[in-house]
Every structure is written in C-alpha cells, then in structure tokens.
Design a protein around this motif. Structure first.
Motif, PDB file in Angstrom:
ATOM      1  N   ALA A  61       0.841  -1.196   0.000  1.00 45.69           N
ATOM      2  CA  ALA A  61       0.000   0.000   0.000  1.00 45.69           C
ATOM      3  C   ALA A  61       0.873   1.241   0.000  1.00 45.69           C
ATOM      4  N   SER A  62       0.396   2.252  -0.632  1.00 49.56           N
ATOM      5  CA  SER A  62       1.108   3.515  -0.675  1.00 49.56           C
ATOM      6  C   SER A  62       0.897   4.255   0.633  1.00 49.56           C
ATOM      7  N   GLY A  63       1.890   4.981   1.066  1.00 49.64           N
ATOM      8  CA  GLY A  63       1.764   5.758   2.287  1.00 49.64           C
ATOM      9  C   GLY A  63       1.073   7.085   2.044  1.00 49.64           C
ATOM     10  N   CYS A  64       0.778   7.413   0.807  1.00 46.95           N
ATOM     11  CA  CYS A  64       0.149   8.686   0.472  1.00 46.95           C
ATOM     12  C   CYS A  64      -1.350   8.619   0.739  1.00 46.95           C
ATOM     13  N   ALA A  65      -1.942   9.778   0.874  1.00 44.37           N
ATOM     14  CA  ALA A  65      -3.394   9.837   1.057  1.00 44.37           C
ATOM     15  C   ALA A  65      -4.072   9.309  -0.199  1.00 44.37           C
ATOM     16  N   GLU A  66      -5.029   8.446  -0.011  1.00 45.05           N
ATOM     17  CA  GLU A  66      -5.734   7.819  -1.126  1.00 45.05           C
ATOM     18  C   GLU A  66      -7.112   8.453  -1.265  1.00 45.05           C
ATOM     19  N   PRO A  67      -7.647   8.498  -2.486  1.00 49.33           N
ATOM     20  CA  PRO A  67      -9.033   8.932  -2.618  1.00 49.33           C
ATOM     21  C   PRO A  67      -9.945   7.910  -1.952  1.00 49.33           C
ATOM     22  N   GLU A  68     -11.180   8.280  -1.746  1.00 45.01           N
ATOM     23  CA  GLU A  68     -12.124   7.379  -1.092  1.00 45.01           C
ATOM     24  C   GLU A  68     -12.152   6.030  -1.800  1.00 45.01           C
ATOM     25  N   ALA A  69     -12.113   4.947  -1.005  1.00 44.94           N
ATOM     26  CA  ALA A  69     -12.102   3.593  -1.560  1.00 44.94           C
ATOM     27  C   ALA A  69     -13.385   3.337  -2.339  1.00 44.94           C
ATOM     28  N   ARG A  70     -13.236   2.620  -3.444  1.00 53.03           N
ATOM     29  CA  ARG A  70     -14.383   2.329  -4.299  1.00 53.03           C
ATOM     30  C   ARG A  70     -14.458   0.819  -4.492  1.00 53.03           C
ATOM     31  N   THR A  71     -15.551   0.215  -4.007  1.00 54.82           N
ATOM     32  CA  THR A  71     -15.759  -1.207  -4.206  1.00 54.82           C
ATOM     33  C   THR A  71     -16.119  -1.442  -5.667  1.00 54.82           C
ATOM     34  N   MET A  72     -15.556  -2.509  -6.235  1.00 49.91           N
ATOM     35  CA  MET A  72     -15.767  -2.787  -7.649  1.00 49.91           C
ATOM     36  C   MET A  72     -16.232  -4.226  -7.814  1.00 49.91           C
ATOM     37  N   SER A  73     -17.060  -4.463  -8.794  1.00 51.83           N
ATOM     38  CA  SER A  73     -17.478  -5.823  -9.125  1.00 51.83           C
ATOM     39  C   SER A  73     -16.358  -6.496  -9.914  1.00 51.83           C
ATOM     40  N   ALA A  74     -16.430  -7.815  -9.998  1.00 51.58           N
ATOM     41  CA  ALA A  74     -15.459  -8.559 -10.814  1.00 51.58           C
ATOM     42  C   ALA A  74     -15.523  -8.094 -12.262  1.00 51.58           C
ATOM     43  N   GLU A  75     -16.721  -7.740 -12.723  1.00 51.36           N
ATOM     44  CA  GLU A  75     -16.882  -7.254 -14.097  1.00 51.36           C
ATOM     45  C   GLU A  75     -16.192  -5.910 -14.288  1.00 51.36           C
ATOM     46  N   ALA A  76     -16.285  -5.023 -13.285  1.00 48.59           N
ATOM     47  CA  ALA A  76     -15.621  -3.719 -13.378  1.00 48.59           C
ATOM     48  C   ALA A  76     -14.104  -3.879 -13.378  1.00 48.59           C
ATOM     49  N   VAL A  77     -13.601  -4.824 -12.591  1.00 50.26           N
ATOM     50  CA  VAL A  77     -12.160  -5.094 -12.588  1.00 50.26           C
ATOM     51  C   VAL A  77     -11.751  -5.657 -13.946  1.00 50.26           C
ATOM     52  N   ALA A  78     -12.538  -6.587 -14.471  1.00 49.42           N
ATOM     53  CA  ALA A  78     -12.241  -7.149 -15.796  1.00 49.42           C
ATOM     54  C   ALA A  78     -12.214  -6.046 -16.849  1.00 49.42           C
ATOM     55  N   GLU A  79     -13.117  -5.054 -16.709  1.00 51.81           N
ATOM     56  CA  GLU A  79     -13.120  -3.917 -17.635  1.00 51.81           C
ATOM     57  C   GLU A  79     -11.807  -3.144 -17.537  1.00 51.81           C
ATOM     58  N   GLN A  80     -11.317  -2.919 -16.299  1.00 52.09           N
ATOM     59  CA  GLN A  80     -10.025  -2.265 -16.117  1.00 52.09           C
ATOM     60  C   GLN A  80      -8.904  -3.086 -16.768  1.00 52.09           C
ATOM     61  N   LEU A  81      -8.988  -4.396 -16.601  1.00 50.66           N
ATOM     62  CA  LEU A  81      -7.944  -5.283 -17.119  1.00 50.66           C
ATOM     63  C   LEU A  81      -8.011  -5.450 -18.633  1.00 50.66           C
ATOM     64  N   SER A  82      -9.134  -5.088 -19.225  1.00 51.40           N
ATOM     65  CA  SER A  82      -9.305  -5.325 -20.662  1.00 51.40           C
ATOM     66  C   SER A  82      -8.292  -4.559 -21.508  1.00 51.40           C
ATOM     67  N   GLY A  83      -7.761  -3.465 -20.986  1.00 51.06           N
ATOM     68  CA  GLY A  83      -6.747  -2.720 -21.716  1.00 51.06           C
ATOM     69  C   GLY A  83      -5.353  -3.288 -21.574  1.00 51.06           C
TER      70      GLY A  83
END
Length: 159
Positions: free
Chosen positions: A11-33
């Motif tokens: 994990a990064s020690g920097c401040a992170e934006p608000e956590a966003r829960t993602m579906s497996a499909e949304a992750v697959a969409e990210q991975l599609s590229g």
C-alpha cells in the motif's frame, strides 16, 4: 491461472481517494486494456518480509525468501480476455475488489478473498510484470500475519 495470479503489492503511504468497491466485471473492464502476450510464462514469487505477533524468529526466517517458480502456458484466448479471478487465482468469484486501476503500464488495487486481503501495486507489459503486494491473513490464534511479497513474471517462449 494467469501470470498475474500470484501478484501482491504494498500500500502507498500517500493519502488515497475514497475507496471504491468494484465488481469482478468492473475489474475485468479495467484489465481489458492490459495486453499480455500469449505463450510460455515463467512466474517467480518471493516473500520479502513476514510479521505476526509472537511469531518465532526461526519460523519467520524460514518463510522469507523464494516461494515458487513455475511455468504456465497462456493461450491467445486467455491473453485476450483477462478476468478479475486470474488476479486471485480463484475461479469461484468469492473475492471483492477495491480501487483497481490499470493504466499506462501500472496496476494497483486491493482484493479481499476468504481469509486474505491483498493490496497490490506494480508494473506490467506484454511480456513481463513486476508486482509488490501486502498480504494479510488471520491465523487460527486470532493474530493477523502480514507478508510483503514480490511477484515477477516473464514470457520465455512459445508453449
């Protein structure tokens, strides 16, 4: 399993934006590229650090170091359609995902599977990847063991 199946990131020690829960499909969409070259891949995993309350030094020392080296054939079909499950090495879809981002050769995110939480960050390309992960797993004693793991993979030829 895909070459990224055994990949963990710190994990990064920097401040992170608000956590966003993602579906497996949304992750697959990210991975599609993500472009992964089909072929024979060699995967290496090393435990860099281990921490757990009252974990004896000799046990900790035995856990640190190379964990595995394996070879796996990635078919053109697998390379063309990565799914969220290949990150966890699970096929039942029992994991949840947060803040997965795949862009410009970088990947990061968090994955919670039964009894394990992994935060990962690293780099990837069509023929290699290098990931760092923080993995937290509860032990039967109630103590949480944390591991820092480095996972690397590279395409080494045709299947």
């Amino acid at each position: 399993t895909h070459p990224l199946a055994a990949s963990p990131f710190p994990a990064s020690g920097c401040a992170e934006p608000e956590a966003r829960t993602m579906s497996a499909e949304a992750v697959a969409e990210q991975l599609s590229g993500m472009r992964i070259a089909p072929g024979l891949w060699e995967l290496r995993s090393d435990v860099v650090e281990v921490h757990a309350t009252d974990l004896p030094r000799e046990v900790r020392n035995r856990m640190v170091g190379p964990r595995s080296r394996l070879r796996h054939c990635i078919t053109p079909e697998q390379a063309a359609r990565p799914s969220a499950n290949f990150l966890s090495g699970q096929t039942e879809g029992r994991c949840t995902y947060r803040n997965f981002r795949v862009s410009h050769g970088r990947v990061s995110g968090a994955m919670t599977c039964p009894d394990t939480r992994t935060v990962m960050e690293g780099s990837y390309g069509p023929e290699a990847y290098d990931l760092r992960m923080d993995v937290a797993t509860p032990l039967p004693t109630g103590v949480v063991m944390t591991l820092k793991v480095r996972s690397r993979g590279r395409r080494i030829g045709a299947c």
